[in-house]
Scaffold this active site. Structure first.
Site, PDB file in Angstrom:
ATOM      1  N   GLU A 297     -38.320  10.894  73.518  1.00  0.00           N
ATOM      2  CA  GLU A 297     -38.533   9.535  74.036  1.00  0.00           C
ATOM      3  C   GLU A 297     -37.209   8.870  74.374  1.00  0.00           C
ATOM      4  O   GLU A 297     -37.062   8.242  75.435  1.00  0.00           O
ATOM      5  CB  GLU A 297     -39.289   8.687  73.008  1.00  0.00           C
ATOM      6  CG  GLU A 297     -39.459   7.239  73.440  1.00  0.00           C
ATOM      7  CD  GLU A 297     -40.003   6.337  72.341  1.00  0.00           C
ATOM      8  OE1 GLU A 297     -39.646   5.145  72.335  1.00  0.00           O
ATOM      9  OE2 GLU A 297     -40.785   6.814  71.494  1.00  0.00           O
TER      10      GLU A 297
ATOM     11  N   CYS B  88     -43.915  -0.121  68.878  1.00  0.00           N
ATOM     12  CA  CYS B  88     -45.337  -0.198  69.214  1.00  0.00           C
ATOM     13  C   CYS B  88     -46.138  -0.914  68.128  1.00  0.00           C
ATOM     14  O   CYS B  88     -45.871  -0.751  66.936  1.00  0.00           O
ATOM     15  CB  CYS B  88     -45.851   1.225  69.401  1.00  0.00           C
ATOM     16  SG  CYS B  88     -47.603   1.324  69.692  1.00  0.00           S
TER      17      CYS B  88
END
Length: 275
Positions: A122, A185
């Site tokens: 990521e 998140c």
């Protein structure tokens, strides 16, 4: 022994979305592991013939290529689009967000500080959208780094919020202008909070997920802080009977890449353990 499940655990929105995309793309390939869970990747291969490839050179012409949830560097995405293949993007929208932010902030002349693991896919993807980004996991790593007076910062979606706050506080104390984008998140927040709460009540914690999964490792770390007898397992086969001796409350949580079928298998096996 009582078994308690965390209030929030398991598959997140981005992983559910990626699995659905892969299931609807049989006979395709994923460029890198779709998610950090080997058992689920094996299931996709067996049931849908979704193959894993690690290098662009391995991808045949006319293939359908699914981009992993973590995203990929923009240079590799460009190379894929040059090939005669169909690109299906399963990058989590919450991962796409920091990519867009660092691109925009770089264009506006900000130094970019990324809180995360430089070796995580990521972060490799996010870095590719920034100009000369600085990637750190702690304030100590940030000290002495060359930064402009205006700084923008984002975080790996699966890191601990408390650790990101330390980075942000340091930047606020030392720089004139700091743009903070909390890109951790919501599912990560919820799973971590639920794991923290449950691990304070349990005398053994079982954390289910891939051992190379960032968010699962963060859950394990949080649980271990509150419950010393915390164990990270990928599946039911890794459970050890002696862990449960003398235990009264077994808490269970699972990483965002852990499918329900694995969680259910682990729970059923724990129920069978008589100590």
């Amino acid at each position: 022994m009582e078994i308690r499940l965390a209030k929030s655990y398991g598959f997140c929105f981005g992983v559910k979305r990626a699995i659905k995309i892969a299931e609807e793309s049989p006979n395709s390939v994923t460029f890198g592991p779709l998610i950090h869970n080997k058992n689920e990747i094996d299931r996709l291969k067996e049931k849908y013939n979704v193959e894993l490839v690690e290098e662009i050179d391995e991808i045949q012409e006319n293939s359908r290529v699914v981009i992993r949830t973590h995203g990929i560097p923009k240079e590799k995405l460009a190379l894929l689009k040059e090939k005669n293949v169909e690109v299906i993007d399963a990058t989590c929208p919450f991962v796409t967000k920091p990519q867009e932010i660092v691109s925009k902030m770089s264009e506006e002349g900000y130094s970019i500080v990324i809180f995360g693991d430089i070796n995580h896919p990521e972060i490799k993807g996010v870095m590719s959208y920034a100009t000369d980004p600085i990637v750190v996991l702690s304030v100590e790593e940030l000290e002495g780094k060359p930064l402009k007076e205006k700084v923008a910062t984002v975080a790996q979606t699966t890191r601990k919020f408390e650790e990101y706050q330390k980075i942000v506080n340091y930047l606020m104390e030392h720089k004139k202008e700091v743009r903070v984008f909390n890109t951790i998140c919501n599912a990560t927040f919820e799973n971590q909070d639920a794991a923290r709460e449950l691990s304070r009540e349990a005398d053994i914690m079982i954390i289910i997920g891939g051992k190379n999964s960032s968010n699962t490792k963060q859950l394990f770390k949080i649980c271990k802080e509150n419950c010393p007898d915390s164990y990270l397992v990928e599946n039911a086969k890794e459970l050890e009977k002696e862990w449960f001796e003398g235990k009264k409350v077994c808490g269970i949580t699972a990483g965002a890449s852990t499918p329900n079928w694995i969680i259910e298998e682990v729970i059923e096996n724990i129920k069978k353990i008589q100590v």
